[in-house]
Design an enzyme around this catalytic site. Structure first.
Site, short mmCIF file in Angstrom:
data_model
loop_
_atom_site.label_atom_id
_atom_site.label_comp_id
_atom_site.label_asym_id
_atom_site.label_seq_id
_atom_site.Cartn_x
_atom_site.Cartn_y
_atom_site.Cartn_z
CB CYS A 178 82.36 -15.73 -68.91
SG CYS A 178 81.40 -16.01 -67.43
CE LYS A 201 83.99 -27.49 -76.85
NZ LYS A 201 83.47 -28.85 -77.08
C1 F6R Z 1 80.51 -33.21 -73.14
C2 F6R Z 1 81.50 -32.21 -72.85
C3 F6R Z 1 81.97 -32.08 -71.44
C4 F6R Z 1 83.50 -31.99 -71.44
C5 F6R Z 1 84.01 -31.70 -70.02
C6 F6R Z 1 85.51 -31.65 -69.98
O1 F6R Z 1 80.12 -33.16 -74.48
O2 F6R Z 1 81.93 -31.49 -73.70
O3 F6R Z 1 81.54 -33.14 -70.65
O4 F6R Z 1 84.03 -33.17 -71.95
O5 F6R Z 1 83.49 -30.48 -69.58
O6 F6R Z 1 86.01 -30.64 -70.78
P1 F6R Z 1 87.51 -30.63 -71.23
O7 F6R Z 1 87.73 -31.80 -72.12
O8 F6R Z 1 87.69 -29.33 -71.95
O9 F6R Z 1 88.34 -30.72 -69.98
#
Ligand code: F6R
Length: 610
Positions: free
Chosen positions: A2, A605
């Protein structure tokens, strides 16, 4: 996940809220809404809709909101209840005078809801968030701030909150616990947002709200308090990245733009971190003596960051001979990991807000480990909870599928491996210098591969019809296979699996036939011959092979239908290079299939819920 944007100032709130909200689209969402306080009669007005922000913009053409200088807006990624209009935020209390937007999860919402319902509060959504609006109302309308304070004390779970009330039409209240929220400080106007990119065109002056803090925001004043109501100092930081960094700059998608940024990201990191051939890890927060005392390393991360961690294991163990275990964060905390004060836990995260990784870090600290994070987002929760931080400084990553953040995480892993190798005296000066030289050449190598992207696009399009993919790699490129498969499934929705090639015979070979495409990551390496054997086994079963091979490897032509050549680099450094064609294959296949590359379905994201 969100997204929240809030505004209090002198400008017309609705268009500003919508354009700022659009910058949070990349976080992933399935409904959205906006609510304002009418300048004319002080009433609250709300519009919301399932689907994209464009639907909201279209809706507002016929159902206009009143002129206003105060408002909140939200993109919702459904957790409790479907992505419908009634479940979309903002949510109002029964009187319609209090309006809230919420990120996170209220774990005790059912008890709170039952209690409020028994008192006559009427609920109109299936969400956990709606209880917050009613709870605030239940504490009376005389003092909004106090009512919010009392409400927060009753909530169990995580939240970032934006709150407005028609009784206090010049105020915006914000609070956070476990979900990110920042305050943008402007001239005669102030903002709240889930991240900086939303409000960068209005201000660069940012207050990173900490867990347990509540902010009382007017157009000319921001006051921050802790949960007990004590005023706390609010440090204003100026962010340095440019607005360009959150715009597409002529690329059709953020993902493609971010893929192209990788040479620059890596080169900036190396020039910052390599001084006179020595690795400088400013921010790590531990002396060389403390690092040497760490008997073992545990890396925790999710998704793509986990794959960077896996590469880390291979290279740290090979270069520095320090034992490394890698866990997906969500497993780490529940498996009673054996760690103590001599364990170094490295948490890897682009966003620094991933709930599972944060929980893993808390678990590690509770067990006495030292925690260093590798993180991209300055001031994020993870960085505040770690003993040391190695920032990747890859710039904002907007595409949901992680690309440049991964390369930057890999870059940092190589630097860490070199650092450990040096302090443990495991590498000759010559080998260190040769790896440093090799690393410095990687950005130029990536640029060369990018020049060949039209060919990679052609290969991707020619294979876009396959219903499933297998990605195979060995040794340092086994994690590359996992990452290639993850990228493809995320944005093309084609089932794809990554395997250590040696495992193929133990199961996946049963899947090979003419309908299965197999991407074989086959750069020059100690396991090259073994990869060739795997390719023969695939060909014998009519599997279609796309090989990623080293320039000049003509022999591979007899085994693969399509070959993507990459320049020769040190064998240990190949994951930095092989990942680029894998990202491009995924990108071009997703585009060929007409998918929303930057905002793939169901994905967020930043995953701020466990
Ligand atoms: C894949 C992707 C996710 C993140 C995961 C961890 O392209 O973006 O698998 O790598 O959700 O996110 P962070 O790195 O923000 O902890």
């Amino acid at each position: 996940m969100c997204g929240i944007v809030g505004y209090v100032g002198k400008k017309e709130a609705t268009p500003l809220l919508l354009s700022a909200l659009k910058r949070l689209e990349y976080r992933g969402y399935d409904s959205c809404g906006v609510g304002v306080i009418s300048l004319k009669d002080g009433r609250i007005a709300v519009q919301k809709t399932p689907g994209k922000i464009q639907n909201l913009v279209d809706l507002l053409k016929t159902k206009d909101l009143p002129l206003s200088h105060v408002g909140i807006s939200h993109t919702r990624w459904a957790t409790h209840g479907k992505p419908t209009r009634s479940n979309a935020h903002p949510h109002a209390d029964t009187s319609g005078k209090i309006l809230i937007v919420h990120n996170g999860i209220i774990e005790n919402y059912q008890e709170l809801k039952a209690e409020l319902q028994s008192k006559g509060y009427r609920f109109t959504s299936e969400t956990d968030s709606e209880v917050i609006a009613h709870l605030i109302a239940s504490f009376g309308r005389d003092d909004l701030f106090k009512a919010v304070q009392k409400t927060l004390k009753k909530l169990v779970g995580s939240f970032a909150l934006g709150i407005i009330s028609s009784d206090f039409p010049d105020r915006l209240i914000a609070a956070r616990l476990g979900s990110p929220l920042i305050i943008g400080v402007g001239k005669d106007e102030n903002f709240i947002a889930s991240d900086v990119s939303a409000i960068l065109e209005h201000t660069r002056k940012i207050i990173y709200l900490k867990d347990g803090e509540i902010a009382d925001i007017r157009s000319d004043e921001v006051c921050v308090y802790d949960l007990s109501g004590r005023k706390v100092p609010a440090k204003i930081q100026t962010v340095s990245f440019k607005l360009d960094a959150v715009q597409k700059e002529g690329f059709p998608h953020f993902m493609l733009k971010e893929i192209h940024e990788q040479p620059e990201v890596l080169s900036a990191m190396l020039s910052l971190r390599l001084k006179k051939g020595m690795v400088v890890l400013e921010g790590i927060g531990l002396s060389d003596t403390a690092l040497v005392q760490c008997r073992n390393i545990m890396i925790v991360a999710c998704g793509t960051a986990y794959h960077a961690g896996l590469v880390g294991k291979y290279i740290i163990e090979q270069l520095a001979c320090v034992p490394v275990a890698v866990d997906v964060s969500s497993e780490f905390r529940y498996r009673s990991p054996i760690i103590d004060k001599n364990t170094l836990v490295i948490a890897v995260s682009q966003s620094g807000e991933t709930a599972d990784t944060l929980a893993a870090v808390r678990e590690a600290k509770a067990r006495g480990a030292k925690v260093v994070s590798i993180c991209n987002v300055v001031g994020s929760s993870l960085t505040r909870e770690s003993d040391g931080v190695l920032y990747t400084h890859a710039g904002p990553e907007i595409g949901v599928a992680s690309t440049k953040a991964y390369t930057a995480q890999l870059g940092m892993m190589y630097l860490l491996a070199l650092k450990f190798a040096v302090i443990h005296k495991k590498l000759s000066g010559f080998r260190v210098q040769s790896l440093v030289k090799g690393l410095k050449e990687i950005p130029a190598t990536l640029k060369k591969i990018l020049k060949d992207k039209a060919r990679i696009a052609k290969i991707a399009r020619a294979n876009a019809h396959f219903g499933s993919f297998l990605f195979l790699g060995r040794n340092v490129n086994f994690p590359s296979a996992l990452e290639g498969a993850l990228k493809l499934k995320e944005i093309s929705y084609i089932p794809a699996e990554g395997y250590a090639a040696g495992e193929m015979k133990h199961g996946p070979i049963a899947l090979i036939d003419e309908y299965r495409a197999v991407v074989c990551i086959t750069p020059e390496s100690d396991t090259y011959e073994k990869m060739i054997s795997n390719m023969q086994e695939i060909r014998a079963r009519k599997g279609k092979i796309i090989a990623i091979a080293t320039d000049g490897d003509t022999g591979i032509r007899q085994h693969a239908s399509n070959i993507i050549y990459v320049p020769k680099v040190d064998r240990l450094l190949t994951p930095l290079v092989t990942v680029l064609p894998l990202q491009l294959i995924a990108y071009y296949i997703a585009v060929a299939r007409g998918n929303d590359v930057d905002q793939p379905r169901n994905l967020a994201k930043s995953v701020t819920v466990e």
